[in-house]
Design an enzyme around this catalytic site. Structure first.
Site, PDB file in Angstrom:
ATOM      1  N   LYS A 145      32.036   7.870  60.209  1.00 33.92           N
ATOM      2  CA  LYS A 145      32.180   6.888  59.136  1.00 33.92           C
ATOM      3  C   LYS A 145      32.463   5.503  59.715  1.00 33.92           C
ATOM      4  CE  LYS A 145      34.449   6.513  54.606  1.00 33.92           C
ATOM      5  NZ  LYS A 145      35.431   7.160  53.692  1.00 33.92           N
TER       6      LYS A 145
ATOM      7  N   CYS B  20      30.844   8.645  52.056  1.00 35.30           N
ATOM      8  CA  CYS B  20      31.610   8.038  50.964  1.00 35.30           C
ATOM      9  C   CYS B  20      31.472   6.521  50.885  1.00 35.30           C
ATOM     10  CB  CYS B  20      33.068   8.478  51.078  1.00 35.30           C
ATOM     11  SG  CYS B  20      34.024   8.239  49.552  1.00 35.30           S
TER      12      CYS B  20
ATOM     13  N   GLU C 174      33.092  15.130  51.978  1.00 38.17           N
ATOM     14  CA  GLU C 174      33.795  14.441  53.061  1.00 38.17           C
ATOM     15  C   GLU C 174      35.033  15.245  53.468  1.00 38.17           C
ATOM     16  OE1 GLU C 174      35.844  10.016  53.810  1.00 38.17           O
ATOM     17  OE2 GLU C 174      35.124  10.596  51.819  1.00 38.17           O
TER      18      GLU C 174
END
Length: 259
Positions: free
Chosen positions: A109, A143, A41
């Protein structure tokens, strides 16, 4: 298809240094037969770049993405890496897929973690970004996204064979649980491969758990990195090898029967 996962220690705010590290890993991965390299990430900027994000964020079509595509093209493999994406004045925590020869895709994300991420990034609505590469369908998450089971299930129902998850998992007991317990379960319950690729060490702002993992549909680990130090993991992704597991654990088929 053989894949490689780079557990790395990024340099905050230094895209040139981080791209050089990714390029070195791409060279080694290609030499060992990998057709896909996954980095963590925000690997290009460093997860802890903080105040530098507005300056170093880059558009999904521009010089930075072309530099990553060039690395992929030069080494004959695809790359998935996290980067700070700019769209006008808005910055997203994003992951780029590029094969270097014309196929690019960006995932943003959806579940931001903590005040730090919410300070610097805007969340995107949950989406299913899937690309085909080497005969596999690759779905992307970042994540914290993987900790919400519906995100992985959505990709599995959309046909993902492999879910790639660039991450910045912090050091601590919960981090070890996520890497060692949750990631194999996500693979098992969705009958998909999951590649969870983390930072390591400390960047002066955060300390990372390491513990990158590549899990198979039967919940086994195909590759595992240590808690400390950089590592380049390799795994063969062959969905047909897990036909028995899919027959015994027919969650997706049985879910479809209920609809």
């Amino acid at each position: 298809m053989k894949i490689a996962a780079l557990q790395m220690q990024a340099v905050n705010g230094d895209s040139d240094a981080n791209l050089a590290r990714i390029a070195a890993a791409a060279k080694e991965a290609a030499a060992r037969g990998a057709k896909l390299l996954i980095a963590p990430e925000l690997a290009v900027s460093g997860y802890g770049a903080g105040e530098a994000f507005p300056k170093i964020a880059a558009p999904a079509e521009g010089e930075l993405v072309e530099r990553i595509a060039t690395i992929a093209r030069d080494h004959g493999l695809a790359i998935v890496t996290g980067f700070a994406e700019a769209e006008g004045d808005v910055v997203f925590n994003s992951a780029l897929f590029t094969d270097g020869i014309g196929t690019n895709a960006v995932y943003r994300k959806s579940h931001l973690y903590g005040d730090y991420e919410r300070q610097w990034f805007r969340p995107e609505a949950p989406t299913s970004v899937i690309v085909s590469h080497g005969g596999l369908n690759l779905g992307m998450l970042i994540c914290y996204d993987v900790e919400f089971p519906e995100n992985v299930r959505r990709l599995a129902l959309a046909g993902a064979d492999l879910v790639v998850v660039p991450t910045a998992l912090p050091k601590g007991a919960s981090g070890a649980f996520i890497a060692d317990k949750m990631i194999p379960v996500r693979a098992f319950e969705n009958q998909a491969f999951v590649a969870y690729v983390n930072h390591c060490g400390t960047d002066g702002r955060f300390s990372y758990a390491g513990l990158s993992r590549i899990a198979a549909p039967d919940g086994s680990l195909l590759a595992a990195a240590p808690a400390e130090d950089e590592a380049l993991l390799f795994a063969e992704i062959v969905p047909s090898d897990y036909a028995t597991s899919r027959a015994e654990n027919s969650y997706l088929v049985d879910l479809a029967r209920r609809v």
